[in-house]
Design a protein around this motif. Structure first.
Motif, mmCIF file in Angstrom:
data_model
loop_
_atom_site.group_PDB
_atom_site.id
_atom_site.type_symbol
_atom_site.label_atom_id
_atom_site.label_comp_id
_atom_site.label_asym_id
_atom_site.label_seq_id
_atom_site.Cartn_x
_atom_site.Cartn_y
_atom_site.Cartn_z
ATOM 1 N N VAL A 16 -33.691 14.040 15.461
ATOM 2 C CA VAL A 16 -34.396 12.753 15.357
ATOM 3 C C VAL A 16 -33.328 11.626 15.571
ATOM 4 O O VAL A 16 -33.447 10.644 16.073
ATOM 5 C CB VAL A 16 -35.102 12.287 13.919
ATOM 6 C CG1 VAL A 16 -35.513 11.194 14.067
ATOM 7 C CG2 VAL A 16 -36.402 13.268 14.049
ATOM 8 N N SER A 17 -32.154 11.821 14.844
ATOM 9 C CA SER A 17 -30.990 11.107 15.066
ATOM 10 C C SER A 17 -29.881 11.723 14.886
ATOM 11 O O SER A 17 -29.847 12.817 14.183
ATOM 12 C CB SER A 17 -31.088 9.796 14.207
ATOM 13 O OG SER A 17 -31.066 9.813 12.913
ATOM 14 N N LEU A 25 -30.430 14.003 11.498
ATOM 15 C CA LEU A 25 -31.816 14.157 10.976
ATOM 16 C C LEU A 25 -32.541 14.978 11.887
ATOM 17 O O LEU A 25 -32.832 14.891 13.172
ATOM 18 C CB LEU A 25 -32.418 12.755 10.848
ATOM 19 C CG LEU A 25 -33.444 12.355 9.977
ATOM 20 C CD1 LEU A 25 -32.960 12.480 8.550
ATOM 21 C CD2 LEU A 25 -33.797 10.783 10.123
ATOM 22 N N TRP A 53 -45.507 12.892 4.167
ATOM 23 C CA TRP A 53 -45.423 12.226 5.774
ATOM 24 C C TRP A 53 -46.477 12.931 6.419
ATOM 25 O O TRP A 53 -47.180 12.241 7.116
ATOM 26 C CB TRP A 53 -43.991 12.491 6.257
ATOM 27 C CG TRP A 53 -43.844 11.840 7.495
ATOM 28 C CD1 TRP A 53 -44.422 12.408 8.699
ATOM 29 C CD2 TRP A 53 -43.294 10.679 7.898
ATOM 30 N NE1 TRP A 53 -44.161 11.693 9.870
ATOM 31 C CE2 TRP A 53 -43.327 10.528 9.345
ATOM 32 C CE3 TRP A 53 -42.509 9.587 7.347
ATOM 33 C CZ2 TRP A 53 -42.763 9.501 10.042
ATOM 34 C CZ3 TRP A 53 -42.100 8.658 7.909
ATOM 35 C CH2 TRP A 53 -42.078 8.524 9.103
ATOM 36 N N HIS A 153 -37.603 15.778 0.025
ATOM 37 C CA HIS A 153 -37.285 14.958 1.227
ATOM 38 C C HIS A 153 -38.032 15.334 2.402
ATOM 39 O O HIS A 153 -38.291 14.187 3.132
ATOM 40 C CB HIS A 153 -35.697 15.356 1.479
ATOM 41 C CG HIS A 153 -34.973 14.458 2.521
ATOM 42 N ND1 HIS A 153 -35.177 14.650 4.036
ATOM 43 C CD2 HIS A 153 -34.243 13.339 2.451
ATOM 44 C CE1 HIS A 153 -34.497 13.502 4.459
ATOM 45 N NE2 HIS A 153 -33.919 12.981 3.591
ATOM 46 N N ALA A 156 -41.364 13.799 1.871
ATOM 47 C CA ALA A 156 -41.660 12.281 2.368
ATOM 48 C C ALA A 156 -41.153 11.833 3.449
ATOM 49 O O ALA A 156 -41.650 10.725 3.838
ATOM 50 C CB ALA A 156 -40.544 11.730 0.984
ATOM 51 N N THR A 157 -40.412 12.619 4.217
ATOM 52 C CA THR A 157 -39.870 12.006 5.411
ATOM 53 C C THR A 157 -40.076 13.020 6.568
ATOM 54 O O THR A 157 -39.961 12.727 7.864
ATOM 55 C CB THR A 157 -38.286 11.919 5.698
ATOM 56 O OG1 THR A 157 -37.538 12.823 5.339
ATOM 57 C CG2 THR A 157 -37.927 10.921 4.099
ATOM 58 N N THR A 159 -38.532 15.271 7.576
ATOM 59 C CA THR A 159 -37.149 15.710 8.129
ATOM 60 C C THR A 159 -36.121 16.169 7.161
ATOM 61 O O THR A 159 -36.493 16.209 6.005
ATOM 62 C CB THR A 159 -36.437 14.332 8.822
ATOM 63 O OG1 THR A 159 -36.323 13.494 7.537
ATOM 64 C CG2 THR A 159 -37.377 13.625 9.614
ATOM 65 N N VAL A 161 -31.719 16.268 6.150
ATOM 66 C CA VAL A 161 -30.403 15.861 6.785
ATOM 67 C C VAL A 161 -29.524 17.208 7.082
ATOM 68 O O VAL A 161 -29.436 17.975 5.886
ATOM 69 C CB VAL A 161 -29.977 14.869 5.648
ATOM 70 C CG1 VAL A 161 -28.595 14.551 6.272
ATOM 71 C CG2 VAL A 161 -30.672 13.696 5.679
ATOM 72 N N THR B 189 -33.231 7.884 4.319
ATOM 73 C CA THR B 189 -33.786 8.445 5.546
ATOM 74 C C THR B 189 -35.049 7.499 6.030
ATOM 75 O O THR B 189 -35.179 7.409 7.186
ATOM 76 C CB THR B 189 -34.219 9.677 5.225
ATOM 77 O OG1 THR B 189 -33.038 10.776 4.997
ATOM 78 C CG2 THR B 189 -35.054 10.443 6.400
ATOM 79 N N LEU B 190 -35.607 6.957 5.071
ATOM 80 C CA LEU B 190 -36.809 6.205 5.344
ATOM 81 C C LEU B 190 -36.620 5.048 5.939
ATOM 82 O O LEU B 190 -37.235 4.392 6.710
ATOM 83 C CB LEU B 190 -37.782 6.019 3.965
ATOM 84 C CG LEU B 190 -38.407 7.230 3.573
ATOM 85 C CD1 LEU B 190 -39.221 6.878 2.308
ATOM 86 C CD2 LEU B 190 -39.518 7.741 4.711
ATOM 87 N N GLN B 192 -35.071 5.026 8.618
ATOM 88 C CA GLN B 192 -35.110 5.191 9.955
ATOM 89 C C GLN B 192 -36.571 5.816 10.457
ATOM 90 O O GLN B 192 -36.953 6.685 11.203
ATOM 91 C CB GLN B 192 -34.253 6.663 10.376
ATOM 92 C CG GLN B 192 -32.730 6.300 9.917
ATOM 93 C CD GLN B 192 -31.891 7.645 10.634
ATOM 94 O OE1 GLN B 192 -32.166 7.666 11.834
ATOM 95 N NE2 GLN B 192 -31.001 8.065 9.761
ATOM 96 N N ALA B 193 -37.654 5.536 9.579
ATOM 97 C CA ALA B 193 -39.084 5.732 9.662
ATOM 98 C C ALA B 193 -39.544 5.641 11.140
ATOM 99 O O ALA B 193 -40.155 6.430 11.716
ATOM 100 C CB ALA B 193 -39.861 5.205 8.784
ATOM 101 N N LYS B 195 -37.632 5.810 13.867
ATOM 102 C CA LYS B 195 -37.184 6.792 14.838
ATOM 103 C C LYS B 195 -37.819 7.839 14.603
ATOM 104 O O LYS B 195 -38.189 8.866 15.454
ATOM 105 C CB LYS B 195 -35.800 7.171 14.440
ATOM 106 C CG LYS B 195 -34.823 6.072 15.073
ATOM 107 C CD LYS B 195 -33.316 6.390 14.978
ATOM 108 C CE LYS B 195 -32.422 5.530 15.496
ATOM 109 N NZ LYS B 195 -30.966 5.759 14.745
#
Ligand code: SF4
Lengths: 469, 212
Positions: A16-17, A25, A53, A153, A156-157, A159, A161, B189-190, B192-193, B195
């Motif tokens: 993602v990044s 990510l 998410w 994590h 919630a996201t 993703t 790290v 991280t959020l 970057q939501a 992205k």
């Protein structure tokens, strides 16, 4: 430019990044959950008023604490029951693609039910708060275990790290002999590189011996990648992968299926891809393996003798051997085949799939458990495996041999439920960890293949299963 | 998350290689649905002579006199010195929870298992990889001393020995930043939501079956 490995392709297609120090990510496609490592993550979500998410990425099951007999009595231990009920409540509140609660007909071990329902697909990223998530790498999937904070994590996201690992190729060429299995390949690899040998790596398994394994066998190999220290094991998808997945509940359908199959064909490592490390084994050199100590790397061919610490020059290793021999109640230099077993466990996410049960039944058929063996547990990996085994009459073979046929779950792999060793008891086990106390406090575990476990149950001690065909 | 900046702390040497997370916190304690309270059960099977179960009052349990951590001088240890492949095995985060719950803030070892290593940072614990010969020296010196203290400075990525000798250690800038500031990684991280959403849209059009 050098080609890409399977691992490169999986990693690159999920970034993602990326930060300047290489921290990425990574997008997560599938989130597997069980009752032990999820409650604190859901609690964290609740405290922060967060919602998942993507709840349709979640596949959940109760497997670690659940009993394997007398399901009508429920879970008798109150704190274990609370943990399972907490998962029920959390899934009800937060949602999931699919949930197999305790007593569901398709309940089973998370790493068995994911693939059998087609929720694990090539090209995916798969995580679970469980180290044996590496199992799913057998499908050409980037799959690894995470901690509970990471579970939260991902919830919630969507993703994680992470930093990219190095990639090691373990190539096994040639033909496995009869009675030598995927489990023996994996144990032989761990014996060769050690339990820390794969630390910092994702391991791709390749070579003709790996290609010739069934999907079940490939899952066994990737399952044990974590015991070599690698977070992820990988095997490139091929026609066997495609054939296994076709028609499963959550496998793609129609046009999507064709597109998916075409995409999966692009995943295998390019011929000019380079690896950071390489290990080669010849299949012909691998004999049935038996661990003798308290770490999976303390492993030998069945024809071997327990090591003698006096012969070890390195002082830390010598101390390790002495400690293991003491804990395991073994004498230096004794032949593996003279080690007597008290219990036998056939099950776990390493070896509880239909092929494993067929292999064990093949040895048990027409034979009897030794009188000196207290208990032989056969625990299928899932409800589907159980029904299939019963349709083939495997349960009858086991019970006729004096083995116990149980309900699915993790069972004596880690002994969180009532199935366990008592102090000093010795077990031939098809599971994945022989750590001190893993199968019950003071219990002694020897890791073997299903064939070798069944053979030990019959003989009362370890035997070379190749002599029984 | 708790932040970590610096510490002058007492070292407890745990002289075994391949210490697995089953040994750090045995499975019966994993039945808890809480995140705290694991400290008294750290190394349970080595620390106590009886068999531990959740909710037991550990102050009443018989201690194993042969296990070094039980010596009075280590009661306040904050730095765990370990051998190769520390934290191998199960991914249970209960292991860092138990280590942190006991009062440790830093772990020094020649190598760690991957998942455990990552889990430490999420709980304000700093795992430090040190060269084997240096670890050897720390074992020698700490075992020979009544109270062996090390100074750990995360900002400067430096550990100072009682003799004044010092060594540096590696940590990614991302982890350092989170640990120094006690940042909640999810919140970070959020940020970057957008992205993530953009990635998700591309991913879905390329592999729609993943979202079916
Ligand atoms: S079977 Fe054993 S290794 Fe597999 S998930 Fe269950 S407890 Fe973990």
């Amino acid at each position: 430019m050098a080609g890409k490995t399977l691992y490169d392709k999986l990693w690159d297609s999920h970034i993602v990044s990326e930060e300047s120090d290489g921290t990425c990510l990574i997008y997560i496609d599938r989130h597997l959950m069980h009752e032990v490592t999820s409650p604190q993550a859901f609690e964290g979500m609740r405290l922060a008023s967060r919602l998942p998410w993507r709840k349709d990425s979640i596949v959940a099951v109760a497997d670690h604490n659940t009993p394997t007999d007398h399901w009508e009595k429920g879970i008798e231990e109150p704190i274990a029951r609370l943990q399972v009920e907490t998962l029920d409540t959390n899934i009800k509140e937060f949602g999931a693609l699919v949930y197999f609660p305790f007593k569901h007909e398709n309940q089973g071990i998370i790493h068995v039910i994911g693939p059998e329902n087609g929720t694990t697909l090539p090209g995916m990223t798969v995580v679970c708060g469980d180290s044996h998530t590496s199992t799913h790498g057998a499908f050409g999937t980037l799959a690894h275990g995470i901690g509970t904070s990471e579970v939260e994590h991902v919830l919630a996201t969507q993703t994680l790290v992470a930093k990219k690992s190095k990639c090691m190729l373990v190539r096994v060429e040639g033909n496995l002999g009869q009675g030598v299995t995927a489990k023996d390949i994996a144990l032989a690899v761990i014996g060769r590189i050690g339990t820390a040998g794969g630390t910092g790596f994702a391991i791709e398994f390749g070579g003709t011996a790996i290609r010739s394994l069934s999907m079940e066998g490939r899952m066994t190999v990737c399952n044990l990648a974590i015991e070599a220290g690698a977070r992820a094991g990988l095997i490139a998808p091929d026609e066997k992968t495609v054939a296994y997945l076709k028609g499963r509940t959550f496998s793609p359908k129609g046009q999507d299926w064709d597109r998916a199959v075409a995409y999966w064909a692009t995943l295998p490592s390019d011929v000019d891809a380079s690896f950071d490390a390489m290990v080669e084994l010849k299949a012909e050199d691998i004999a049935p393996q038996v661990t003798w100590g308290t770490s999976p790397e303390q492993v030998l061919a069945v024809g071997g003798r327990v090591p003698n610490p006096a012969a070890e020059a390195d002082p830390i290793r010598r101390l390790g051997i002495e400690r293991a021999l003491h804990y395991m109640g073994l004498t230096a230099d004794m032949p593996i085949t003279e080690i007597k077993v008290d219990k036998v466990f056939i099950g776990s996410c390493t070896n509880s799939r239909i092929e494993d049960l067929r292999a064990a039944a093949g040895i048990a058929k027409g034979r009897q458990k030794a009188a000196s063996v207290n208990q032989v547990l056969v625990v299928p990996g899932s409800g589907q495996v159980k029904r299939q085994a019963e349709a083939e009459g495997l349960d009858k073979i086991f019970t006729a041999a004096g083995f116990e046929w149980r309900e699915p779950g993790c069972s004596m792999c880690l002994a969180m439920n009532a199935d366990r060793l008592i102090p000093g008891e010795r077990c031939a086990s098809t599971s994945n960890r022989n750590f001190e106390g893993r199968q019950g406090p003071g219990g002694r575990t020897h890791l073997v293949s299903p064939e070798m476990a069944a053979a030990a149950a019959i003989a009362g001690h370890f035997v070379d299963v190749r002599n029984l065909y | 998350m708790k932040s970590f900046k610096q510490l002058k702390g007492l070292v407890f040497p745990l002289d075994r290689a391949n210490v697995d997370t089953d040994a750090i916190i045995p499975k019966q304690f994993l039945k808890s649905i809480k995140r705290s309270g694991f400290g008294p059960y750290l190394f349970d099977e080595w620390r106590y002579l009886d068999h531990g179960e959740p909710d037991m009052d550990c102050t009443k349990r018989p201690l194993n006199p042969d296990f070094l951590l039980n010596q009075t001088r280590y009661r306040t240890a904050q730095i765990l010195l370990a051998r190769d492949n520390f934290g191998c095995g199960s991914s249970r985060e209960h292991a860092p929870w138990a280590i942190e719950g006991f009062g440790f803030q830093v772990i020094i070892a020649p190598s760690f298992a991957d998942i455990f290593f990552g889990n430490c940072y999420k709980n304000g614990l700093l795992p430090i990889v040190a060269p084997a010969d240096l670890v050897e020296r720390l074992f020698r010196e700490s075992l020979a001393s009544e109270a062996y203290l090390l100074e750990v400075d995360l900002e400067r990525q430096k550990v100072t020995l009682p003799s004044g000798d010092a060594f540096g250690f590696d940590i990614t800038p991302h982890r350092k930043h989170c640990l120094l500031n006690g940042l909640d990684e999810i919140g970070l991280t959020l940020q970057q939501a957008d992205k993530i959403r953009a990635f998700e849209a591309r991913h879905k059009s390329a592999q729609p079956w993943l979202f079916a």
